[in-house]
Design a protein around this motif. Structure first.
Motif, PDB file in Angstrom:
ATOM      1  N   LYS A 103       0.828  -1.209   0.000  1.00  0.00           N
ATOM      2  CA  LYS A 103       0.000   0.000   0.000  1.00  0.00           C
ATOM      3  C   LYS A 103       0.861   1.257   0.000  1.00  0.00           C
ATOM      4  O   LYS A 103       0.608   2.211  -0.754  1.00  0.00           O
ATOM      5  N   LEU A 135      -6.684  -4.389  -1.352  1.00  0.00           N
ATOM      6  CA  LEU A 135      -5.939  -3.734  -2.429  1.00  0.00           C
ATOM      7  C   LEU A 135      -6.834  -3.375  -3.614  1.00  0.00           C
ATOM      8  O   LEU A 135      -6.349  -2.852  -4.614  1.00  0.00           O
ATOM      9  N   ILE A 138      -6.558  -0.170  -6.356  1.00  0.00           N
ATOM     10  CA  ILE A 138      -5.239   0.445  -6.494  1.00  0.00           C
ATOM     11  C   ILE A 138      -4.787   0.218  -7.938  1.00  0.00           C
ATOM     12  O   ILE A 138      -4.551  -0.922  -8.345  1.00  0.00           O
TER      13      ILE A 138
END
Length: 245
Positions: A103, A135, A138
């Motif tokens: 991240k 996630l 992203i």
């Protein structure tokens, strides 16, 4: 042998103008070291392995930062290149430090393209199935499905990341082994044909076929369209590595 390995790959790329490759980076590499390896425009990314980790303990438990230099992120970000990580640690993507690292670094270097190999080391499916949801969305995280033989983890990865962020892979030449694996909870065990007890003739096909069968099951579970399947097989990779169809 790192230099010899990268030099060999370079020569092979010159023989195959339609292919791309990645050079092996190590923890102590500077920006200048890494840029000096980019002698061929077909090099589109970087790879690293835990065996190079700078740690006093077992490298299998190393933090990503101990085997992947931040300088690789800097160069990848500047040039829009990829970084392929074969993550380690028992809980893989479910490990809190692994998750925090991905991240942090993808936010800090948004133009670098992170590839989490083997469905984010999803051999023990639960380490990926729940964690990958953190996630979702992203844009610079991608996944390959190389050597994975579990339809459940493939399906959840595609569901969360989308076909435009998941790529088919074979893990050549390991994929030629007659092998499969079983998993329970956060553990897994590879099973090879030669390990079967005498008298048990359980058929084990080549890993690449087992993986392909698993992907077909995942595509049926998700009711993927032909276009989505083609994305996973090649179009996502073409876009990620800057190739023309």
């Amino acid at each position: 042998l790192r230099k010899e390995m990268n030099d060999w790959m370079n020569q092979e790329l010159y023989k195959a103008p339609d292919c791309v490759g990645a050079v092996y980076v190590m923890p102590e590499d500077t920006v200048e070291d890494i840029e000096a390896m980019l002698t061929n425009p077909q090099i589109r990314g970087f790879k690293c392995y835990h065996q190079s980790a700078k740690t006093d303990g077992p490298t299998w438990l190393a933090e990503v930062s101990q085997y992947l230099p931040e300088t690789a992120w800097e160069v990848a970000n500047e040039r829009g290149m990829s970084i392929t990580i074969h993550m380690v640690k028992d809980k893989a993507l479910a490990d809190e430090k692994n998750m925090a690292y991905y991240k942090e670094m993808t936010a800090k270097y948004p133009n670098a393209k992170l590839i989490l190999a083997h469905c984010a080391r999803g051999f023990a499916s639960w380490t990926t199935i729940e964690a990958v949801r953190q996630l979702k969305g992203i844009p610079n995280i991608y996944y390959d499905m190389a050597a994975i033989c579990d339809a459940a983890v493939m399906a959840e990865l595609i569901r969360q990341a989308g076909p435009d962020h998941v790529m088919w892979g074979t893990d050549y030449a390991i994929d030629r082994c007659h092998a499969s694996y079983m998993n329970t909870g956060e553990s897994f065990r590879w099973i090879y044909k030669h390990e079967l007890p005498e008298g048990i003739n359980f058929p084990i096909c080549k890993m690449v076929l087992e993986s392909l069968f698993s992907f077909k099951k995942a595509s049926l579970i998700l009711d993927l369209t032909r276009d989505e399947i083609e994305q996973i097989f090649y179009r996502t990779g073409y876009r990620l590595f800057g190739l023309e169809e």
